[in-house]
Design a protein around this motif. Structure first.
Motif, short mmCIF file in Angstrom:
data_model
loop_
_atom_site.label_atom_id
_atom_site.label_comp_id
_atom_site.label_asym_id
_atom_site.label_seq_id
_atom_site.Cartn_x
_atom_site.Cartn_y
_atom_site.Cartn_z
N ASN A 149 61.13 47.75 106.14
CA ASN A 149 61.07 47.87 104.69
C ASN A 149 60.03 46.87 104.17
OD1 ASN A 149 62.45 47.00 101.76
ND2 ASN A 149 62.55 49.18 102.26
N ILE A 150 58.94 47.37 103.67
CA ILE A 150 57.85 46.52 103.21
C ILE A 150 57.39 46.98 101.83
CG2 ILE A 150 57.05 46.00 105.55
CD1 ILE A 150 54.81 48.05 105.09
N SER A 151 56.65 46.12 101.16
CA SER A 151 56.10 46.48 99.86
C SER A 151 54.94 47.45 100.04
CB SER A 151 55.61 45.23 99.12
OG SER A 151 54.50 44.65 99.80
N PHE A 152 54.64 48.17 98.97
CA PHE A 152 53.50 49.09 99.04
C PHE A 152 52.21 48.32 99.27
CE2 PHE A 152 50.03 51.59 97.35
CZ PHE A 152 50.23 52.82 97.95
N SER A 153 52.11 47.12 98.69
CA SER A 153 50.93 46.29 98.92
C SER A 153 50.79 45.96 100.40
CB SER A 153 51.01 45.00 98.10
OG SER A 153 50.95 45.28 96.71
N GLY A 154 51.92 45.66 101.05
CA GLY A 154 51.88 45.39 102.48
C GLY A 154 51.44 46.59 103.28
N LEU A 155 51.91 47.76 102.89
CA LEU A 155 51.50 48.98 103.59
C LEU A 155 50.02 49.24 103.42
CD1 LEU A 155 52.20 51.66 105.05
CD2 LEU A 155 52.67 52.65 102.80
N LEU A 156 49.49 48.99 102.22
CA LEU A 156 48.09 49.32 101.94
C LEU A 156 47.14 48.26 102.48
CD1 LEU A 156 46.13 51.25 100.54
CD2 LEU A 156 46.46 49.93 98.44
N TRP A 157 47.48 46.99 102.31
CA TRP A 157 46.55 45.91 102.64
C TRP A 157 46.92 45.14 103.90
CZ3 TRP A 157 42.82 47.39 99.85
CH2 TRP A 157 43.00 47.83 98.54
N GLY A 158 48.11 45.40 104.44
CA GLY A 158 48.51 44.73 105.67
C GLY A 158 49.70 43.80 105.46
N TYR A 159 50.50 43.64 106.50
CA TYR A 159 51.67 42.77 106.46
C TYR A 159 51.74 41.99 107.77
CZ TYR A 159 53.58 46.64 109.21
OH TYR A 159 53.78 47.60 110.17
N HIS A 160 52.52 40.93 107.76
CA HIS A 160 52.60 40.06 108.93
C HIS A 160 53.44 40.69 110.03
CE1 HIS A 160 52.61 36.36 111.25
NE2 HIS A 160 53.93 36.46 111.36
N ASP A 161 52.85 40.82 111.20
CA ASP A 161 53.55 41.33 112.38
C ASP A 161 52.79 40.83 113.60
OD1 ASP A 161 54.94 42.63 114.33
OD2 ASP A 161 54.81 44.62 113.43
N GLU A 162 53.47 40.07 114.45
CA GLU A 162 52.80 39.48 115.61
C GLU A 162 52.61 40.45 116.76
OE1 GLU A 162 55.28 36.21 116.57
OE2 GLU A 162 54.36 34.87 115.10
N LEU A 163 53.34 41.55 116.76
CA LEU A 163 53.30 42.45 117.90
C LEU A 163 51.90 43.00 118.20
CD1 LEU A 163 54.89 43.82 120.14
CD2 LEU A 163 55.45 45.67 118.54
N PRO A 164 51.13 43.45 117.21
CA PRO A 164 49.79 43.96 117.54
C PRO A 164 48.85 42.91 118.12
CG PRO A 164 50.48 44.69 115.35
CD PRO A 164 51.45 43.65 115.79
N ASP B 107 54.74 48.22 90.06
CA ASP B 107 54.10 47.07 90.67
C ASP B 107 54.14 47.24 92.19
OD1 ASP B 107 53.19 44.65 91.60
OD2 ASP B 107 54.38 43.45 90.22
N PRO B 108 53.00 47.36 92.85
CA PRO B 108 53.02 47.57 94.31
C PRO B 108 53.57 46.37 95.08
CG PRO B 108 50.79 47.17 93.54
CD PRO B 108 51.63 47.31 92.32
N ASP B 109 53.57 45.20 94.46
CA ASP B 109 54.09 44.01 95.15
C ASP B 109 55.62 44.00 95.19
OD1 ASP B 109 51.53 43.06 95.59
OD2 ASP B 109 51.50 41.87 93.75
N THR B 110 56.25 44.68 94.25
CA THR B 110 57.71 44.69 94.18
C THR B 110 58.31 46.07 94.47
OG1 THR B 110 57.62 45.05 91.78
CG2 THR B 110 57.73 42.77 92.55
#
Length: 232
Positions: free
Chosen positions: A188-203, A143-146
């Motif tokens: 450390n992020i989920s594969f879904s986050g790596l593929l579709w994006g994750y929350h990060d304010e820096l950019p 499961d890419p979410d976990t």
């Protein structure tokens, strides 16, 4: 003296028929040579046209071959050691397989307008494709979410690279970068986050906050801070 073949009363008719047939075939050959390529091209274009209700349009809207997206990730197993100068040890994670579906004739739910329209010239059409990805669990490793992996914090490292020649203000910039984003060289992020994006304010520090997205109450508005720096 014997008569020539075509002068014989028995073979004259055969010679005439053979000559006539040859002339007809020669004429047909010339016609095909001159008009054949254009007629063939026209026929091909007719069969390839995306005419309303045609089989060609249906096969274009729903291709017979199912497209897939296959993704792999690389988990850094020794992030602490890497920060001390050692080589990273990577572990391949995956595959994660997604079925890719492209919808070309969707309808806008708000306006009811179709996103596929035939233009007034009668020869072209305009459409807005929408692509969807559905996880194929039977072909995926999990499961890419976990499934979580440790990767370099690219926005943080990019920020450090941009301020390396900043001079006396480098210390302040480093603190701002660390406090704004996720703040560590590895995340450390989920594969879904790596593929579709994750929350990060820096950019988003250099971006202008949209008017319809005010900051939550009590939260520092990093967009406003960026605007102040630009004005200075």
């Amino acid at each position: 003296m014997e008569q020539a073949c075509c002068r014989s009363p028995y073979t004259r008719r055969c010679c005439l028929v053979t000559g006539g047939a040859g002339a007809v075939f020669l004429l047909l050959g010339l016609l095909v040579l001159v008009a054949g390529p254009g007629a063939l091209e026209k026929k091909i274009l007719q069969t390839m046209a995306l005419a309303p209700g045609s089989d060609r349009l249906q096969s274009w809207l729903v291709p017979p071959v199912q497209a897939h997206l296959t993704g792999y990730g690389f988990h850094v197993t020794n992030p602490e050691e890497v920060q001390q100068g050692e080589k990273p040890i990577l572990k391949e994670v995956g595959p994660f397989v997604y079925k890719a579906v492209t919808v070309k004739d969707s309808v806008d739910q708000d306006t009811g307008k179709e996103n596929l329209e035939y233009n007034e010239d009668g020869q072209t059409l305009t459409y807005r494709p929408r692509k969807f990805y559905f996880l194929d669990r039977s072909q995926s490793a999990g499961d890419p979410d976990t499934t979580f992996i440790t990767i370099p914090n690219v926005p943080l490292l990019t920020g450090f690279r941009k301020i390396r020649d900043l001079g006396w203000a480098k210390g302040t910039a480093v603190n701002v970068i660390k406090k704004t984003g996720l703040g560590t060289p590895f995340i450390n992020i989920s594969f879904s986050g790596l593929l579709w994006g994750y929350h990060d304010e820096l950019p988003c520090m250099k971006q202008t906050r949209p008017a319809h997205c005010p900051p939550p109450e009590g939260e520092v508005d990093i967009f406003a801070a960026g605007d102040d720096e630009d004005e200075d």
